[in-house]
Scaffold this motif. Sequence first.
Motif, PDB file in Angstrom:
ATOM      1  N   GLN A  12      -2.443  -3.777  -1.484  1.00 42.42           N
ATOM      2  CA  GLN A  12      -2.604  -2.608  -0.612  1.00 42.42           C
ATOM      3  C   GLN A  12      -1.922  -1.421  -1.257  1.00 42.42           C
ATOM      4  O   GLN A  12      -0.735  -1.475  -1.575  1.00 42.42           O
ATOM      5  N   GLN A  58     -10.271  -0.041   4.569  1.00 43.76           N
ATOM      6  CA  GLN A  58      -9.359   1.082   4.735  1.00 43.76           C
ATOM      7  C   GLN A  58      -8.480   0.803   5.936  1.00 43.76           C
ATOM      8  O   GLN A  58      -8.976   0.425   7.007  1.00 43.76           O
ATOM      9  N   VAL A  59      -7.170   0.942   5.753  1.00 42.64           N
ATOM     10  CA  VAL A  59      -6.204   0.683   6.819  1.00 42.64           C
ATOM     11  C   VAL A  59      -5.281   1.880   6.963  1.00 42.64           C
ATOM     12  O   VAL A  59      -5.301   2.795   6.148  1.00 42.64           O
ATOM     13  N   SER A  60      -4.460   1.869   8.000  1.00 41.42           N
ATOM     14  CA  SER A  60      -3.434   2.901   8.197  1.00 41.42           C
ATOM     15  C   SER A  60      -2.070   2.242   8.126  1.00 41.42           C
ATOM     16  O   SER A  60      -1.868   1.152   8.673  1.00 41.42           O
ATOM     17  N   VAL A  61      -1.168   2.921   7.468  1.00 42.18           N
ATOM     18  CA  VAL A  61       0.185   2.398   7.305  1.00 42.18           C
ATOM     19  C   VAL A  61       1.162   3.375   7.957  1.00 42.18           C
ATOM     20  O   VAL A  61       1.032   4.599   7.804  1.00 42.18           O
ATOM     21  N   SER A  62       2.139   2.852   8.677  1.00 38.82           N
ATOM     22  CA  SER A  62       3.169   3.699   9.283  1.00 38.82           C
ATOM     23  C   SER A  62       4.284   3.922   8.262  1.00 38.82           C
ATOM     24  O   SER A  62       4.869   2.970   7.745  1.00 38.82           O
ATOM     25  N   ARG A  74       4.801   8.428  10.600  1.00 34.67           N
ATOM     26  CA  ARG A  74       3.489   9.051  10.552  1.00 34.67           C
ATOM     27  C   ARG A  74       2.509   8.068   9.935  1.00 34.67           C
ATOM     28  O   ARG A  74       2.892   7.206   9.151  1.00 34.67           O
ATOM     29  N   ARG A  75       1.252   8.170  10.309  1.00 40.88           N
ATOM     30  CA  ARG A  75       0.207   7.265   9.851  1.00 40.88           C
ATOM     31  C   ARG A  75      -0.390   7.821   8.555  1.00 40.88           C
ATOM     32  O   ARG A  75      -0.784   8.982   8.487  1.00 40.88           O
ATOM     33  N   VAL A  76      -0.439   6.972   7.534  1.00 39.11           N
ATOM     34  CA  VAL A  76      -0.977   7.345   6.236  1.00 39.11           C
ATOM     35  C   VAL A  76      -2.123   6.392   5.910  1.00 39.11           C
ATOM     36  O   VAL A  76      -1.981   5.178   6.072  1.00 39.11           O
ATOM     37  N   PRO A  77      -3.251   6.908   5.452  1.00 40.50           N
ATOM     38  CA  PRO A  77      -4.348   6.005   5.090  1.00 40.50           C
ATOM     39  C   PRO A  77      -4.008   5.221   3.819  1.00 40.50           C
ATOM     40  O   PRO A  77      -3.342   5.723   2.918  1.00 40.50           O
ATOM     41  N   TRP A  90      -5.566   1.579   1.316  1.00 39.79           N
ATOM     42  CA  TRP A  90      -6.690   0.696   1.004  1.00 39.79           C
ATOM     43  C   TRP A  90      -6.181  -0.703   0.742  1.00 39.79           C
ATOM     44  O   TRP A  90      -5.226  -0.891   0.008  1.00 39.79           O
TER      45      TRP A  90
END
Length: 174
Positions: free
Chosen positions: A50, A91-95, A106-109, A111
């Motif tokens: 990731q 595609q995922v979101s990471v805090s 904050r949420r960051v895109p 892969w």
Amino acid sequence: LALALPLSAAIAIGGVKDIKQRRETLVVTGSARFPISANLATWRLVASAQMGTPAAAIAALRSKIAQIDSFLAGGGLPADAISKPPIQVTQVSVSVPTGLKKPAFRRVPAWRVSQAYAIETSQIDTLVQTASKVGNLLAGGVDVSVSQIQYLSTQLTDAKFAALKLAVADARKR
């Protein structure tokens, strides 16, 4: 005399019918055990990476794939026993922590890419020995998730008929 002949014939036929209906049968069952053993084993692994961009995630995954391929070949597993379906990309979101009180994250895109492996072989002992050393991959920095080995017998039909033959022989003996 005219009445006696049909009456006696009816009584005789009724008696024969009763004898046929009262015929008793004997039912005997047989029992048998026939041992079977597995002749095919399946093992599944999944490697994943990731990163912030798809290119970085693929590069990280390729490094892990090379190490897993080397590990499996070093374990003595034939190449034709190993199958790799296409790579999965999500595609995922990471805090990510911001360092502030509000908002703290904050949420960051990102892969996530993963490569699955399916190993199916009749060399069960070789597979078991290789699977028991999967900790070496983890110690080498390759995060891989593994499943338990699944065992299968492809000769169940033959075993079923052999057990049936033994059960019939046992029934005849009884």
